[in-house]
Design a protein around this motif. Structure first.
Motif, mmCIF file in Angstrom:
data_model
loop_
_atom_site.group_PDB
_atom_site.id
_atom_site.type_symbol
_atom_site.label_atom_id
_atom_site.label_comp_id
_atom_site.label_asym_id
_atom_site.label_seq_id
_atom_site.Cartn_x
_atom_site.Cartn_y
_atom_site.Cartn_z
ATOM 1 N N ALA A 226 -6.336 28.358 28.421
ATOM 2 C CA ALA A 226 -5.121 27.988 28.165
ATOM 3 C C ALA A 226 -4.329 29.068 28.754
ATOM 4 N N ARG A 227 -5.073 29.627 29.541
ATOM 5 C CA ARG A 227 -3.295 30.282 30.710
ATOM 6 C C ARG A 227 -3.471 29.845 31.728
ATOM 7 N N LYS B 115 -2.917 23.248 25.806
ATOM 8 C CA LYS B 115 -2.106 23.997 24.944
ATOM 9 C C LYS B 115 -3.369 22.561 23.342
ATOM 10 N N THR C 74 -3.618 42.754 27.556
ATOM 11 C CA THR C 74 -3.759 42.605 26.476
ATOM 12 C C THR C 74 -4.262 43.534 24.829
ATOM 13 N N ARG D 131 -2.285 33.180 23.922
ATOM 14 C CA ARG D 131 -1.806 31.755 24.036
ATOM 15 C C ARG D 131 -1.690 30.753 23.302
ATOM 16 N N TYR E 195 -9.876 31.026 26.965
ATOM 17 C CA TYR E 195 -8.714 32.170 27.858
ATOM 18 C C TYR E 195 -8.428 31.679 28.971
#
Length: 803
Positions: free
Chosen positions: A26-27, A31, A80, A166, A23
């Motif tokens: 990606a945050r 990628k 979310t 993401r 998480y």
């Protein structure tokens, strides 16, 4: 969904830790991330964790990580749509004896350094906060209103949902069968016959992390233990609280218990003193949402404690005795960071029952480390580099880890040491130290003599004046006026050789390495931000030969830095720690005692010089320096000759001294120590060592130090009240505001009171002579266990500033 053939980052493990790492990667914009889970998300330890989140921990780092976790868990549902179950219930910690009360008061004081407020309450107030408890033996408690709890599985699912949104790909029922390396760096993950090439791999597999890391030849010393708690059916006393009402988390550490309400009943868990380790070969290969067998005989002593504290349990119907495995580490701190052995392989695990509370903050810290290529915050206590490969020995883990769980609630007394897995690494003169009555502590796997006089001078442990004070007084006096022998053989020793040895070390070290043969340089190794990664001395033995003497726990860090910067330098380096003993010889009689052991003249050395020396039947070399700040030498002797040299020095009149004596003298002398004053987040300017930086030589971190004006500094402090006994991390106040924390503390036998070093922040000009009193000191206060003590602070060493 088909497994890809390549990913930028692969995370192995779909529990709360793996989901958090994915998480946060990606945050932060990373990628092409893949998560591989052998079973289903949240399986393993996550699903059966109790979900307790307590803000205040034993250090600034852990507290910051958990505070971030709490903030994140509150936000995830909005982001979310997946609830996390976060409830701010507060926590209540009981004390039933004076030492426990002192310990929890120390935690309150520590919290104030981080802006966290907690309240010391009496037994009556504790009963009001937790009406079900018996308080006849409670002498005090701490109420922390900002604590709470979550549903661990829901947090993990929220993190995975945010990660998927993401672009993270998550594959369940996908077991990793191997790891691949190219030129020593991790390069791929095997899933049966399929290979996913990867730039970096993160291992977050909980119980199985050690075994998965071993697939790549990496060391991750953790081990599983059985962990028990009971769940009851609804209780009238809990139902009476009202719908939606909750009890605080209860910590009864003297009884080894924690408790909270759960679905109108109670959850009561324990860290029992006689914990049981769990070999993974006892688990079936498909162990997932499974539990171990109930064992009421093992749990019954804890159940009796629980019945004593919560009498209503006697009327409760037990829904189940949950026995779920968790992983622990040798020092009860979790593991995080890039493997020192395998670049590109990142390790996170051994959460020691704090995984749910730490997952958010630690996941972010790991993601930032991966992206930046280095830690972005203070992570020393969790850094994987604190463990050498020698510590990843299965027999040691099997012996030590149950004790770690069993002593989870121990008071952290000065002098506390583990009893298991002892004697792993011993000095070449260990047998002599035992015969002399040394009291040892295990540090980094080494047996270190802390003082002499044996167990009788060590017990009972407490937070006040220690029982070894008189013994150490004699050892300190020997370090000053006699010839005290200090075993420093655990120090790391790294030989650097080659045509480019000097140029290589000038890149690695902040001090000038182009020094004459026979000279010693004091230096630091810095990171790109100018923070201190290691503290060491460097001896030049020849045109192309140097010997680095570094801290016992810094060898792995140093070797990793050396591998990272070697590049095209024609230099080789070798860990020769086990090949040599180092005997410190301190005191006014050091030279005469050394001379009495040999028929050859002792060299007339200036400070920071070394030369060959013969000591009776042994030969080695002597360096003119001492970490005590007193007159003396360091004697470097081949390991096989060390006992001969040791015996000759004793026969010539040397006496013994241990680490407690040298620590007292170190702090009096204002000498900084790695892990205390020196950390990757502190710069040489902040700790007063900028004079040792050879600007212009191109060392790593030099650019960050250009025009650096520190806003904080290390100061020496002398307490006014002899009853003040600081240990470390106590908050320091100036003009009513927290301005810093104690980094090291000891009793000063010279001054008859406690002395300390502390990192202090101040506004511009705070450290100028104009802001101090006439004698160059400042008046400050230090809070120890909720009591403020006055002290004087100075930039000079205590033995100079406070005479």
């Amino acid at each position: 969904m088909t497994l890809p053939s390549h990913a930028r980052t692969i995370v192995i493990g779909g529990g709360i830790i793996g989901c958090s790492v994915a998480y946060h990667l990606a945050r932060q914009g990373r990628k092409d991330i893949v998560v591989l889970e052998r079973s289903k998300l949240t399986s393993g330890t996550t699903w059966h964790a109790a979900g307790l989140v307590r803000r205040l921990r034993s250090s600034a780092t852990l507290t910051k990580l958990i505070n971030y976790s709490i903030d994140l868990y509150g936000e995830l549902e909005h982001e979310t749509g997946q609830a996390t179950g976060w409830i701010q219930t507060g926590s209540l910690t009981l004390a039933t004896n004076p030492d426990r009360l002192t310990n929890i008061k120390r935690q309150v004081s520590l919290g104030r350094a981080f802006g966290l407020e907690a309240e010391v309450v009496d037994a009556k107030r504790a009963k009001e906060l937790w009406p079900l408890i018996e308080t006849d033996d409670v002498i005090g408690a701490v109420w922390s209103p900002a604590d709470g709890r979550v549903n661990p599985s829901d947090v993990a699912l929220a993190l995975s949902k945010g990660a998927r949104a993401r672009g993270v790909q998550i594959f369940e029922d996908t077991a990793v069968t191997g790891l691949q390396k190219t030129a020593g760096r991790v390069s791929g993950v095997e899933v049966g016959d399929h290979v996913i090439a990867a730039d970096e791999v993160v291992i977050a597999c909980g119980l199985w992390s050690r075994e998965v890391a071993a697939m790549a030849g990496a060391h991750m010393p953790l081990y599983a233990c059985e962990h028990f708690y009971i769940l009851t059916k609804p209780l009238a006393e809990v139902q009476a609280l009202g719908k939606g009402a909750h009890l605080p988390t209860l910590n009864d550490q003297d009884a080894f218990l924690y408790a909270r309400d759960d679905v109108e009943g109670l959850l009561v868990g324990c860290f029992e003193p006689h914990a049981r380790g769990l070999s993974l070969d006892r688990l079936p290969k498909d162990f997932s949402f499974d539990l171990l067998d109930e064992d009421w005989d093992h749990f019954m002593p804890m159940m009796e404690n629980a019945l004593r504290r919560i009498p209503a349990l006697d009327r409760a119907e037990v829904r189940m005795l949950l026995n779920g495995p968790e992983s622990f580490t040798l020092d009860s701190q979790f593991i995080l960071g890039e493997s020192p052995e395998v670049p590109g392989l990142f390790l996170m695990g051994g959460m020691n029952s704090t995984g749910i509370a730490l997952a958010g903050g630690a996941g972010r810290a790991m993601a930032e480390w991966i992206i930046a290529g280095a830690p972005t915050m203070e992570l020393n206590e969790a850094d994987i580099r604190r463990f050498s490969p020698e510590m990843n020995v299965l027999a040691a883990l099997e012996a030590r880890i149950p004790e770690v769980l069993g002593r989870h609630y121990d008071n952290p007394f000065p002098g506390r040491a583990m009893d298991s897995a002892r004697g792993q690494r011993r000095s070449p003169i260990h047998v002599g130290l035992v015969a002399a009555g040394a009291q040892f502590e295990a540090r980094g796997g080494w047996e270190r003599a802390v003082h002499f006089g044996g167990e009788a001078a060590h017990q009972p442990l407490n937070f006040g004046a220690p029982p070894w004070r008189d013994q150490v007084a004699a050892e300190v006096e020997a370090c000053r006026s006699g010839a005290a022998l200090l075993d420093q053989s655990a120090f790391g020793k790294i030989m650097v050789q080659g045509p480019d040895a000097c140029a290589f070390l000038n890149r690695l070290c902040a001090a000038q390495m182009d020094l004459p043969e026979g000279r010693i340089a004091y230096s630091q190794i810095l990171n790109a931000r100018g923070g201190i990664e290691s503290d060491l001395t460097v001896q030049r033995h020849g045109p192309e030969a140097y010997l680095l003497i570094t801290g016992a726990g810094e060898v792995v860090r140093d070797l990793k830095h050396m591998r990272e910067i070697r590049g095209d330098f024609r230099a080789e380096f070798t860990d020769v720690t086990s090949g040599y003993a180092i005997l410190g010889l301190a005191g006014a009689r050091a030279r005469s005692v050394l001379q009495a052991t040999t028929n050859t003249p002792v060299p007339d050395l200036k400070r920071f010089q070394f030369a060959p020396v013969e000591i009776d039947l042994a030969r080695g070399w002597a360096g003119r320096l001492s970490f005590t700040g007193e007159e003396g030498y360091e004697l470097y002797i081949p390991a096989d000759m060390a006992m001969a040299a040791y015996e000759a020095l004793l026969d010539a009149g040397a006496s013994h001294a241990g680490l407690y004596a040298s620590s007292s003298l170190r702090i009096e002398s204002g000498f900084r120590a790695f892990g205390h004053e020196l950390t990757p987040g502190t710069t040489p300017h902040e700790v007063g060592l900028d004079a040792f930086c050879a600007m212009g030589t191109g060392f790593v971190g030099e650019d960050a130090l250009q025009d650096h004006i520190p806003a904080r500094r290390i100061v020496s402090m002398l307490f006014d009240d002899p009853e003040a006994i600081p240990i470390h991390d106590e908050p320091v106040y100036f003009a009513g505001q927290v301005v810093g924390q104690v980094t090291s503390a000891a009793w000063s036998y010279r001054l008859g009171r406690s002395v300390a070093l502390a990192m202090i922040s101040g506004p511009p000009g705070f450290f100028s002579e104009k802001s101090s009193t006439a004698d160059g000191t400042w008046g400050v206060e230090v809070e120890i266990a909720c009591t403020r003590y006055t002290a004087r602070a100075a930039l000079k060493p205590a033995k100079e500033a406070f005479q």
